[in-house]
Motif scaffolding. Structure first.
Motif, PDB file in Angstrom:
ATOM      1  N   ASN A  66       0.834  -1.201   0.000  1.00 49.85           N
ATOM      2  CA  ASN A  66       0.000   0.000   0.000  1.00 49.85           C
ATOM      3  C   ASN A  66       0.869   1.252   0.000  1.00 49.85           C
ATOM      4  O   ASN A  66       0.582   2.219  -0.697  1.00 49.85           O
ATOM      5  CB  ASN A  66      -0.919  -0.010   1.226  1.00 49.85           C
ATOM      6  N   GLU A  67       1.943   1.242   0.788  1.00 46.72           N
ATOM      7  CA  GLU A  67       2.912   2.337   0.809  1.00 46.72           C
ATOM      8  C   GLU A  67       4.306   1.744   0.726  1.00 46.72           C
ATOM      9  O   GLU A  67       4.636   0.814   1.466  1.00 46.72           O
ATOM     10  CB  GLU A  67       2.782   3.173   2.095  1.00 46.72           C
ATOM     11  N   GLN A  68       5.118   2.247  -0.171  1.00 41.92           N
ATOM     12  CA  GLN A  68       6.471   1.728  -0.357  1.00 41.92           C
ATOM     13  C   GLN A  68       7.371   2.823  -0.903  1.00 41.92           C
ATOM     14  O   GLN A  68       6.964   3.570  -1.792  1.00 41.92           O
ATOM     15  CB  GLN A  68       6.430   0.534  -1.319  1.00 41.92           C
ATOM     16  N   VAL A  69       8.574   2.941  -0.362  1.00 36.16           N
ATOM     17  CA  VAL A  69       9.482   3.988  -0.802  1.00 36.16           C
ATOM     18  C   VAL A  69      10.921   3.525  -0.619  1.00 36.16           C
ATOM     19  O   VAL A  69      11.230   2.751   0.294  1.00 36.16           O
ATOM     20  CB  VAL A  69       9.225   5.288  -0.001  1.00 36.16           C
ATOM     21  N   GLU A  70      11.776   3.976  -1.509  1.00 37.71           N
ATOM     22  CA  GLU A  70      13.218   3.769  -1.350  1.00 37.71           C
ATOM     23  C   GLU A  70      13.781   4.958  -0.597  1.00 37.71           C
ATOM     24  O   GLU A  70      13.610   6.101  -1.013  1.00 37.71           O
ATOM     25  CB  GLU A  70      13.902   3.613  -2.710  1.00 37.71           C
ATOM     26  N   LEU A  71      14.449   4.684   0.508  1.00 39.06           N
ATOM     27  CA  LEU A  71      15.004   5.750   1.335  1.00 39.06           C
ATOM     28  C   LEU A  71      16.295   6.268   0.716  1.00 39.06           C
ATOM     29  O   LEU A  71      17.184   5.488   0.363  1.00 39.06           O
ATOM     30  CB  LEU A  71      15.267   5.234   2.753  1.00 39.06           C
ATOM     31  N   ARG A  72      16.389   7.589   0.579  1.00 43.36           N
ATOM     32  CA  ARG A  72      17.575   8.243   0.042  1.00 43.36           C
ATOM     33  C   ARG A  72      17.815   9.533   0.822  1.00 43.36           C
ATOM     34  O   ARG A  72      16.907  10.077   1.456  1.00 43.36           O
ATOM     35  CB  ARG A  72      17.410   8.579  -1.444  1.00 43.36           C
ATOM     36  N   SER A  73      19.032  10.025   0.743  1.00 42.31           N
ATOM     37  CA  SER A  73      19.364  11.316   1.329  1.00 42.31           C
ATOM     38  C   SER A  73      19.168  12.398   0.270  1.00 42.31           C
ATOM     39  O   SER A  73      19.552  12.217  -0.887  1.00 42.31           O
ATOM     40  CB  SER A  73      20.808  11.320   1.833  1.00 42.31           C
ATOM     41  N   GLU A  74      18.578  13.520   0.671  1.00 38.69           N
ATOM     42  CA  GLU A  74      18.355  14.608  -0.277  1.00 38.69           C
ATOM     43  C   GLU A  74      19.608  15.460  -0.481  1.00 38.69           C
ATOM     44  O   GLU A  74      19.655  16.275  -1.406  1.00 38.69           O
ATOM     45  CB  GLU A  74      17.209  15.496   0.207  1.00 38.69           C
ATOM     46  N   ILE A  75      20.597  15.261   0.384  1.00 39.32           N
ATOM     47  CA  ILE A  75      21.857  16.005   0.247  1.00 39.32           C
ATOM     48  C   ILE A  75      23.009  15.020   0.195  1.00 39.32           C
ATOM     49  O   ILE A  75      22.878  13.869   0.605  1.00 39.32           O
ATOM     50  CB  ILE A  75      22.066  16.997   1.411  1.00 39.32           C
ATOM     51  N   SER A  76      24.120  15.456  -0.324  1.00 37.61           N
ATOM     52  CA  SER A  76      25.325  14.622  -0.385  1.00 37.61           C
ATOM     53  C   SER A  76      26.134  14.798   0.890  1.00 37.61           C
ATOM     54  O   SER A  76      26.188  15.890   1.465  1.00 37.61           O
ATOM     55  CB  SER A  76      26.171  15.013  -1.597  1.00 37.61           C
ATOM     56  N   GLY A  77      26.763  13.707   1.322  1.00 29.16           N
ATOM     57  CA  GLY A  77      27.588  13.777   2.516  1.00 29.16           C
ATOM     58  C   GLY A  77      27.903  12.392   3.039  1.00 29.16           C
ATOM     59  O   GLY A  77      27.477  11.374   2.478  1.00 29.16           O
ATOM     60  N   VAL A  78      28.660  12.367   4.145  1.00 25.27           N
ATOM     61  CA  VAL A  78      29.069  11.116   4.773  1.00 25.27           C
ATOM     62  C   VAL A  78      28.060  10.737   5.851  1.00 25.27           C
ATOM     63  O   VAL A  78      27.683  11.573   6.684  1.00 25.27           O
ATOM     64  CB  VAL A  78      30.478  11.243   5.389  1.00 25.27           C
ATOM     65  N   VAL A  79      27.592   9.479   5.817  1.00 28.97           N
ATOM     66  CA  VAL A  79      26.647   9.001   6.827  1.00 28.97           C
ATOM     67  C   VAL A  79      27.385   8.837   8.145  1.00 28.97           C
ATOM     68  O   VAL A  79      28.370   8.099   8.235  1.00 28.97           O
ATOM     69  CB  VAL A  79      26.015   7.658   6.390  1.00 28.97           C
ATOM     70  N   GLU A  80      26.911   9.538   9.182  1.00 28.74           N
ATOM     71  CA  GLU A  80      27.592   9.465  10.466  1.00 28.74           C
ATOM     72  C   GLU A  80      26.814   8.666  11.503  1.00 28.74           C
ATOM     73  O   GLU A  80      27.359   8.299  12.541  1.00 28.74           O
ATOM     74  CB  GLU A  80      27.864  10.870  11.008  1.00 28.74           C
ATOM     75  N   GLN A  81      25.537   8.347  11.200  1.00 31.87           N
ATOM     76  CA  GLN A  81      24.741   7.612  12.185  1.00 31.87           C
ATOM     77  C   GLN A  81      23.604   6.876  11.490  1.00 31.87           C
ATOM     78  O   GLN A  81      22.903   7.437  10.650  1.00 31.87           O
ATOM     79  CB  GLN A  81      24.182   8.588  13.238  1.00 31.87           C
ATOM     80  N   ILE A  82      23.427   5.573  11.823  1.00 32.33           N
ATOM     81  CA  ILE A  82      22.313   4.764  11.319  1.00 32.33           C
ATOM     82  C   ILE A  82      21.517   4.282  12.520  1.00 32.33           C
ATOM     83  O   ILE A  82      22.060   3.629  13.413  1.00 32.33           O
ATOM     84  CB  ILE A  82      22.817   3.569  10.477  1.00 32.33           C
ATOM     85  N   ASN A  83      20.238   4.600  12.548  1.00 32.80           N
ATOM     86  CA  ASN A  83      19.411   4.335  13.724  1.00 32.80           C
ATOM     87  C   ASN A  83      18.358   3.250  13.504  1.00 32.80           C
ATOM     88  O   ASN A  83      17.360   3.227  14.221  1.00 32.80           O
ATOM     89  CB  ASN A  83      18.713   5.625  14.166  1.00 32.80           C
ATOM     90  N   PHE A  84      18.533   2.385  12.559  1.00 31.20           N
ATOM     91  CA  PHE A  84      17.560   1.314  12.333  1.00 31.20           C
ATOM     92  C   PHE A  84      18.279  -0.003  12.090  1.00 31.20           C
ATOM     93  O   PHE A  84      19.457  -0.027  11.708  1.00 31.20           O
ATOM     94  CB  PHE A  84      16.645   1.641  11.155  1.00 31.20           C
ATOM     95  N   LYS A  85      17.548  -1.099  12.313  1.00 32.14           N
ATOM     96  CA  LYS A  85      18.056  -2.438  12.034  1.00 32.14           C
ATOM     97  C   LYS A  85      17.287  -3.009  10.850  1.00 32.14           C
ATOM     98  O   LYS A  85      16.086  -2.765  10.693  1.00 32.14           O
ATOM     99  CB  LYS A  85      17.881  -3.348  13.253  1.00 32.14           C
ATOM    100  N   GLU A  86      17.965  -3.762  10.039  1.00 28.02           N
ATOM    101  CA  GLU A  86      17.319  -4.380   8.874  1.00 28.02           C
ATOM    102  C   GLU A  86      16.169  -5.277   9.327  1.00 28.02           C
ATOM    103  O   GLU A  86      16.305  -6.063  10.257  1.00 28.02           O
ATOM    104  CB  GLU A  86      18.335  -5.199   8.080  1.00 28.02           C
ATOM    105  N   GLY A  87      15.026  -5.141   8.645  1.00 32.33           N
ATOM    106  CA  GLY A  87      13.865  -5.969   8.966  1.00 32.33           C
ATOM    107  C   GLY A  87      13.069  -5.510  10.168  1.00 32.33           C
ATOM    108  O   GLY A  87      12.125  -6.178  10.581  1.00 32.33           O
ATOM    109  N   SER A  88      13.425  -4.361  10.749  1.00 34.20           N
ATOM    110  CA  SER A  88      12.736  -3.894  11.951  1.00 34.20           C
ATOM    111  C   SER A  88      11.539  -3.017  11.602  1.00 34.20           C
ATOM    112  O   SER A  88      11.412  -2.514  10.494  1.00 34.20           O
ATOM    113  CB  SER A  88      13.705  -3.119  12.843  1.00 34.20           C
ATOM    114  N   LYS A  89      10.662  -2.843  12.594  1.00 34.57           N
ATOM    115  CA  LYS A  89       9.517  -1.949  12.450  1.00 34.57           C
ATOM    116  C   LYS A  89       9.942  -0.533  12.837  1.00 34.57           C
ATOM    117  O   LYS A  89      10.688  -0.341  13.804  1.00 34.57           O
ATOM    118  CB  LYS A  89       8.378  -2.386  13.367  1.00 34.57           C
ATOM    119  N   VAL A  90       9.456   0.452  12.099  1.00 32.91           N
ATOM    120  CA  VAL A  90       9.720   1.851  12.430  1.00 32.91           C
ATOM    121  C   VAL A  90       8.408   2.615  12.408  1.00 32.91           C
ATOM    122  O   VAL A  90       7.437   2.199  11.767  1.00 32.91           O
ATOM    123  CB  VAL A  90      10.723   2.491  11.443  1.00 32.91           C
TER     124      VAL A  90
END
Length: 359
Positions: A66-90
């Motif tokens: 029903n809702e699906q999106v590919e997550l992307r950053s709108e700006i360029s830069g180095v990722v300094e923090q990831i706050n999710f786990k693969e397969g988890s609920k958000v």
């Protein structure tokens, strides 16, 4: 020489006698094995009765989130923090990852300083204008400089906000394709976010059935490798028929609270059409294919009569006849391949069958 002629004459007489004997024997065999007492062959038949007929369309469809999106950053830069786990609920609004924003913060501090200076200049120009020490044009220029500085601040603040990526809706995070320290751009796919609470079922129906399906139509479907049936409700229909396929595309919504259904799965759709209360159903074996369609034998005045018919939907063991027959007709259902039009018949009646159709 005479002996030779006599021999040939005797041979011809013998052959003639043999031919006459075989003809008489065949006639006697046909008489002995023909219809009993000239009453006709005994065949099975049934008296047609109108039946309630529910036709189902068997279609192929595909499940989509029903809702699906590919997550992307709108700006360029180095990722300094990831706050999710693969397969988890958000949850909606939850922070998923952050891009390094030190440079943007420095730029914001710079434009904020320029904004303060522009504000002070505008204040001074306002005082001078009141004393008529400067012209209106000079004041307008200082005011424009202030507005430009404020716009620059808002632009940097907007870019700074984009450094933090949040979930646009609640759902399940898929596999991630980056790590902390990865340099990302707006074209870099980070992960996929999917809402599995409800799924869309997309399918197409032949244009001739388009008037029989509408918003709110209930349907059932199964998926590959499973016999479990699921229900769905049509909620959207294309406004026009696809001229290439002559089909009408539509979508139904189904609940997926237990998350047994997976987006992208092939679905076997069973779509009910309007029920017919006076349908004429005949057994499949009663129909005989002919060049321009199908025919069926009907008993009339003690003899078999050929009738050409038009057929519609079919079930596992019967076919709906749309024209050529009427309730009360006695159709012949067995031995029809050896019958001829006008041949006398004796009919042993059987009960009609009723089924739900599937096309």
């Amino acid at each position: 020489m005479k002996t030779k002629h006599i021999f040939y004459l005797l041979l011809l007489l013998g052959l003639g006698a043999l031919i006459v004997y075989r003809i008489n024997a065949n006639n006697e065999f046909k008489i002995a094995n023909g219809p009993k007492a000239q009453g006709g062959a005994t065949v099975t038949g049934m008296v047609l009765e109108p039946q309630k007929f529910a036709e189902n369309l068997s279609l192929s469809g595909s499940l989509e989130a029903n809702e699906q999106v590919e997550l992307r950053s709108e700006i360029s830069g180095v990722v300094e923090q990831i706050n999710f786990k693969e397969g988890s609920k958000v949850s909606r609004g939850q922070v998923l990852f952050r891009v390094n924003d030190l440079e943007l913060k420095a730029q914001l501090a710079k434009v904020k300083t320029a904004e303060k200076l522009a504000a002070e200049n505008e204040r001074r120009a306002q005082l001078l204008l009141e004393k008529e020490a400067i012209s209106q044009e000079e004041y307008d220029m200082s005011k424009a400089a202030l507005q430009s500085a404020k716009a620059e601040s808002r632009l940097i603040e907007a870019q700074l906000a984009k450094a933090t990526v949040r979930a646009p809706f609640s759902g399940t995070i898929g596999l991630r394709y980056i790590s902390e320290g990865t340099y990302v751009t707006p074209s870099t796919s980070v992960a996929k976010l999917v809402n599995l609470d409800e799924l869309k079922l997309t399918f197409s129906i032949p244009e001739k059935y388009s008037s029989q399906v509408g918003m709110g139509t209930e349907l059932t479907f199964t998926t590959s490798g499973s016999s479990e049936k699921y229900s769905a409700t049509v909620y959207a229909i294309e406004p026009g028929v696809d001229v290439a396929t002559r089909t009408l595309k539509m979508r139904a919504m189904t609940k997926n609270e237990e998350e047994k259904l997976i987006p992208g799965t092939f679905a076997n759709v069973s779509l009910p059409l309007a029920a017919v209360n006076d349908a004429i159903m005949v057994p499949t074996e009663a129909l005989i294919p002919i060049q321009n369609g199908k025919k069926i034998f009907v008993k009339r005045n003690g003899v078999a009569k050929e009738v050409e018919v038009q057929t519609g939907a079919r079930t596992a063991n019967s076919v709906r006849v749309t024209s050529g027959l009427k309730p009360g007709d006695t159709i012949l259902t067995s031995g029809v391949m050896i019958l001829k039009d006008g041949a006398p018949v004796n009919v042993k009646l059987s009960q009609p069958v009723a089924n739900t159709a599937s096309r």
